[in-house]
Design a protein around this motif. Structure first.
Motif: not given
Length: 130
Positions: A95-118
């Protein structure tokens, strides 16, 4: 231009919330073998501005997972009771590894949105200069 700034602020709040979540996941993994340790959960909350949802998120108050801890039989363990059992942990590494992957992918998606806006705001400024 204000929309670009607000979209970056929303993306930044998502990245910060996911980074906090990943911190608690790593604490859970580090304490997977600690007797009596309870898994930490960090729920997300909407950020309110003037009593209205702003769209931003933040991690709420950390909660301890209330699922049963494993009872381990080891009479030689220093924490064992009269029956030879002691409380283990309720951390499940899968469960912890799955949660870590989900958090990482969500972080990357937010980073991509931040970069697109910039990039969009930079392109807009270049168009306005012409």
């Amino acid at each position: 231009m204000d929309e670009f700034l607000s979209s970056r602020a929303l993306s930044a709040s998502g990245m910060k919330a996911q980074a906090n979540r990943l911190r608690y996941v790593s604490e859970n993994i580090a304490n997977a073998d600690t007797p009596g340790y309870r898994r930490k959960i960090a729920p997300f909350e909407q950020v309110l501005e003037n009593g209205r949802p702003s769209g931003a998120v933040q991690t709420g108050r950390v909660e301890l997972d209330q699922t049963e801890v494993e009872r381990i039989y080891d009479p030689s363990h220093p924490m064992a009771d009269d029956t030879g059992h002691y409380d283990g942990t309720n951390v499940d590494l899968v469960i912890e590894i799955a949660d870590a992957r989900e958090a990482q992918r969500s972080y990357e998606a937010n980073l991509k949105m931040f970069d697109q806006s910039r990039q969009m705001s930079r392109s807009l400024l270049e168009l306005l200069r012409r």
